[in-house]
Design a protein around this motif. Structure first.
Motif, PDB file in Angstrom:
ATOM      1  N   LEU A  50       1.075  -0.754   0.958  1.00 46.89           N
ATOM      2  CA  LEU A  50       0.712   0.356   1.824  1.00 46.89           C
ATOM      3  C   LEU A  50       1.896   0.768   2.703  1.00 46.89           C
ATOM      4  N   ALA A  51       2.603  -0.224   3.253  1.00 47.46           N
ATOM      5  CA  ALA A  51       3.783   0.075   4.070  1.00 47.46           C
ATOM      6  C   ALA A  51       4.878   0.710   3.221  1.00 47.46           C
ATOM      7  N   GLU A  53       4.477   2.478   0.535  1.00 43.48           N
ATOM      8  CA  GLU A  53       4.060   3.838   0.194  1.00 43.48           C
ATOM      9  C   GLU A  53       4.320   4.793   1.349  1.00 43.48           C
ATOM     10  N   ARG A  54       4.090   4.336   2.566  1.00 42.08           N
ATOM     11  CA  ARG A  54       4.337   5.198   3.728  1.00 42.08           C
ATOM     12  C   ARG A  54       5.821   5.460   3.922  1.00 42.08           C
ATOM     13  N   VAL A  55       6.652   4.431   3.686  1.00 40.93           N
ATOM     14  CA  VAL A  55       8.088   4.578   3.905  1.00 40.93           C
ATOM     15  C   VAL A  55       8.743   5.362   2.776  1.00 40.93           C
ATOM     16  N   GLY A  57       7.238   7.184   0.320  1.00 38.57           N
ATOM     17  CA  GLY A  57       6.409   8.212  -0.297  1.00 38.57           C
ATOM     18  C   GLY A  57       7.099   9.543  -0.522  1.00 38.57           C
TER      19      GLY A  57
END
Length: 104
Positions: A50-51, A53-55, A57
């Protein structure tokens, strides 16, 4: 009774109507809305993904492609560090970071 003239709009000729809302009966064929269950706790791997993907993305349309691009960039930096030196690899890393930031 037909009233003509200005007296037809006076308050004494209007009838007061009071409307009340009666909700329609519930349809037995439509299920009632249920509350969503509480989300389960995320594992460490899911939190990492999840982290990431946020960084990452914005770099690629999918997380797998973004991680692959990051891995290729790191491998390229290692090759540059081994052949040209750590200082040159640092310069290349800064340039790559600038290019990645400018594409956002």
């Amino acid at each position: 009774m037909a009233v003509k003239g200005p007296e037809s709009t006076s308050a004494e000729h209007r009838r007061a109507v009071h409307l009340t809302y009666v909700p329609p009966p519930a349809d037995p064929m439509i299920p009632s809305p249920r509350s969503e269950p509480a989300p389960a706790r995320l594992s460490a791997g899911e939190k990492f993904m999840l982290a990431a993907e946020r960084v990452l993305g914005g770099w690629a349309p999918t997380l797998r492609r973004a991680l692959m691009m990051l891995g290729i960039a790191i491998c390229g930096l290692v090759v540059v560090a081994l052949t040209a030196g750590i200082a040159i690899a640092g310069v290349v890393a800064v340039v790559l970071a600038g290019v990645a930031h400018s594409q956002r």
